[in-house]
Design a protein around this motif. Structure first.
Motif, PDB file in Angstrom:
ATOM      1  N   LYS A  36      46.681  57.743  19.718  1.00 16.67           N
ATOM      2  CA  LYS A  36      48.181  57.470  18.942  1.00 16.67           C
ATOM      3  C   LYS A  36      49.171  57.672  19.845  1.00 16.67           C
ATOM      4  N   ASP A  37      49.239  58.374  20.765  1.00 16.16           N
ATOM      5  CA  ASP A  37      50.187  58.681  21.669  1.00 16.16           C
ATOM      6  C   ASP A  37      50.541  57.239  22.432  1.00 16.16           C
ATOM      7  N   ARG A  38      49.449  56.795  23.081  1.00 15.53           N
ATOM      8  CA  ARG A  38      49.532  55.599  23.736  1.00 15.53           C
ATOM      9  C   ARG A  38      50.209  54.478  22.968  1.00 15.53           C
ATOM     10  N   GLN A  39      49.817  54.316  21.478  1.00 19.31           N
ATOM     11  CA  GLN A  39      50.383  53.517  20.781  1.00 19.31           C
ATOM     12  C   GLN A  39      51.857  53.519  20.642  1.00 19.31           C
ATOM     13  N   ASP A  42      53.787  52.499  23.516  1.00 22.07           N
ATOM     14  CA  ASP A  42      53.852  50.874  23.559  1.00 22.07           C
ATOM     15  C   ASP A  42      54.637  50.457  22.631  1.00 22.07           C
ATOM     16  N   ASP A  43      54.688  51.055  21.356  1.00 22.35           N
ATOM     17  CA  ASP A  43      55.738  50.535  20.196  1.00 22.35           C
ATOM     18  C   ASP A  43      57.154  50.939  20.834  1.00 22.35           C
ATOM     19  N   LEU A  44      57.234  52.031  21.305  1.00 20.29           N
ATOM     20  CA  LEU A  44      58.662  52.259  22.036  1.00 20.29           C
ATOM     21  C   LEU A  44      59.157  51.347  23.057  1.00 20.29           C
ATOM     22  N   LYS A  45      58.222  50.863  24.019  1.00 26.10           N
ATOM     23  CA  LYS A  45      58.451  50.122  24.948  1.00 26.10           C
ATOM     24  C   LYS A  45      59.097  48.744  24.287  1.00 26.10           C
TER      25      LYS A  45
END
Length: 126
Positions: A36-39, A42-45
Motif C-alpha cells: 500500500k505504501d508503494r501504491q 506512485d499515486d502521489l508521483k
C-alpha cells in the motif's frame, strides 16, 4: 494565516530535514517500496506530475536541539525525491516542551544553512 514557503527538496536528507518515523531516509524508502505504501507513493508521483503538490509538507523544529523533521508528509517527501523535484511547499512549527503551534512567521532558515538561503516565501499565505 499560516506561513507557507517553498523549500529546496535537496534539504530532505539525513543531516538537514530528517524523517520522524524513520531513523534515515533510506529506511523510509525501503518501507515504502512495496504494498500500500508503494501504491501511495506512485499515486502521489502521478498527482504531483499532473497538478503539483497540493498539500504542503509539515516541518517541525525541535526547540531543544534545533533539529528539523518532517512531521507530516513522508510519502509526499519520498515521491518528490523520486521525481527529482527542485522545491516543495511547506508549513512549519516549533516543537516546544509545552506543545506545538503552527507558525505564521517565516521559517528560521539558519537552522538548515548558515547563509539562511534555504527558504523562499511564496506569495500565498494560508
Amino acid at each position: 494565516m499560516l506561513f507557507r514557503g517553498d523549500m529546496q527538496t535537496s534539504f530532505l536528507n539525513d543531516r538537514q530535514i530528517r524523517p520522524t518515523e524513520f531513523t534515515r531516509w533510506d529506511n523510509a524508502r525501503r518501507a515504502f517500496a512495496r504494498g500500500k505504501d508503494r501504491q501511495k507513493v506512485d499515486d502521489l508521483k502521478q498527482s504531483i506530475t499532473n497538478r503539483g503538490l497540493r498539500t504542503p509538507i509539515v516541518l517541525g523544529i525541535s526547540d531543544r536541539y534545533r533539529d528539523v523533521y518532517v512531521a507530516d508528509g513522508h510519502h509526499r517527501a519520498i515521491a518528490l525525491m523520486e521525481l527529482g523535484a527542485d522545491t516543495f511547499p511547506f508549513h512549519w512549527y516549533w516543537i516546544k516542551s509545552f506543545g506545538v503551534r503552527m507558525e505564521h512567521s517565516p521559517f528560521p532558515a539558519e537552522v538548515l544553512h548558515p547563509t539562511g538561503k534555504a527558504v523562499r516565501k511564496t506569495s500565498r499565505w494560508w
